[in-house]
Design an enzyme around this catalytic site. Structure first.
Site, mmCIF file in Angstrom:
data_model
loop_
_atom_site.group_PDB
_atom_site.id
_atom_site.type_symbol
_atom_site.label_atom_id
_atom_site.label_comp_id
_atom_site.label_asym_id
_atom_site.label_seq_id
_atom_site.Cartn_x
_atom_site.Cartn_y
_atom_site.Cartn_z
ATOM 1 N N HIS A 54 0.770 -1.292 0.069
ATOM 2 C CA HIS A 54 -0.068 0.077 0.012
ATOM 3 C C HIS A 54 0.790 1.454 -0.273
ATOM 4 C CE1 HIS A 54 0.865 -0.761 4.161
ATOM 5 N NE2 HIS A 54 0.380 0.663 4.526
ATOM 6 N N HIS A 56 1.659 4.138 1.835
ATOM 7 C CA HIS A 56 1.995 4.741 2.946
ATOM 8 C C HIS A 56 3.524 4.811 2.819
ATOM 9 C CE1 HIS A 56 -1.844 4.440 5.745
ATOM 10 N NE2 HIS A 56 -1.954 5.119 4.880
ATOM 11 N N HIS A 109 -7.473 -0.666 5.490
ATOM 12 C CA HIS A 109 -6.531 0.149 6.319
ATOM 13 C C HIS A 109 -6.130 1.396 5.253
ATOM 14 C CE1 HIS A 109 -2.834 1.475 8.374
ATOM 15 N NE2 HIS A 109 -2.154 1.312 7.221
ATOM 16 N N HIS A 167 4.942 -4.853 10.813
ATOM 17 C CA HIS A 167 5.330 -3.939 12.228
ATOM 18 C C HIS A 167 5.308 -4.721 13.199
ATOM 19 C CE1 HIS A 167 4.592 -0.008 10.525
ATOM 20 N NE2 HIS A 167 3.596 -0.655 9.674
#
Length: 257
Positions: A54, A56, A109, A167
């Site tokens: 994605h 980000h 998200h 993460h």
């Protein structure tokens, strides 16, 4: 084939896909180019490709420099035309070192989020920021319904699928999970295991689908006991539909301290 985690920023992981018979590697979500460049130099590897889940910045910030340095393939959501060499959508196939990965669109998200699933003898899911160990991504752009749909779809993958997220959120996720599911023996045991790992600065990943179904509150929001505790934390009336229940659990996590 081996997946190697490279730590980046405060709690990101850039996953390196390596094959023992190749001098090349692929990088998943390289937010920091320097981390990958250092790995390539120290291991004498050539970056042949990049997968993006994605848009980000902590997942894409290093892509442009790596692309210029190695002239490598970059595969990801179609709208990232300034970064990618190939855009993918639902069910598109990517082959990396003889292993096929299928694109799974999981908007929630972010609206462009894609996971990558390889259904081999040991299945692999590169889950980005959709599914974490013990948690799921914040709803930055999408809706509770979209994230619930993503959880329900990922629950259908084989139980022994290894889940590689991006993460190190596990202990924080487990603190919340235990507040909703305090008698869950699987969760209690895994939390203890992960606490011991983090005390040694060791990674808590990968997870697997069976473990997530048994311990992740976002895959268990259909359980009345979990919804009741989430509602109590929020001082709300317990939700009565599946989407509202999931949204209530997500709100409880967003405000949990």
């Amino acid at each position: 084939m081996t997946l190697i985690p490279l730590a980046a920023f405060h709690d990101n992981y850039i996953w390196i896909i390596e094959d023992k018979d190749s001098s090349g590697i692929w990088a998943v979500d390289p937010g920091d180019a320097k981390v990958v460049l250092n790995f390539c130099q120290s291991q004498q590897k050539n970056l042949e490709g990049i997968l993006i889940t994605h848009h980000h910045k902590d997942h894409t910030g290093g892509v442009q420099k790596l692309k210029q340095t190695f002239d490598c393939q970059v595969i990801g959501p179609k709208h990232l035309s300034h970064l990618i060499t190939r855009g993918v959508e639902q069910d598109d196939i990517i082959e990396i070192y003889g292993r096929q990965y299928r694109a799974l669109e999981t908007p929630a998200h972010t609206l462009d989020h894609i996971c990558y699933f390889s259904d081999a003898e040991t299945p692999i899911l590169l889950s980005g920021d959709t599914l974490f160990k013990g948690g799921c991504g914040r709803l930055m752009e999408g809706t509770p319904e979209q994230m619930l749909n993503a959880m329900d779809r990922l629950k259908q993958l084989p139980d022994h699928t290894l889940v590689y997220c991006t993460h190190e959120y596990t202990l924080a996720n487990y603190r919340f999970a235990l507040s909703l599911d305090p008698e869950n023996e699987t969760l209690i045991t895994e939390n203890q295991v992960c606490q011991a790992l983090r005390e040694k600065q060791a990674i808590t990943l990968p997870s697997n689908i069976a473990l997530e179904k048994a311990s992740n509150p976002f895959m268990r929001s259909h359980l009345n006991s979990i919804v009741m505790r989430a509602a109590k934390q929020l001082n709300e009336t317990p939700a009565t539909t599946s989407i509202e229940a999931f949204a209530q659990v997500r709100r409880a996590k967003d405000t949990f301290s």
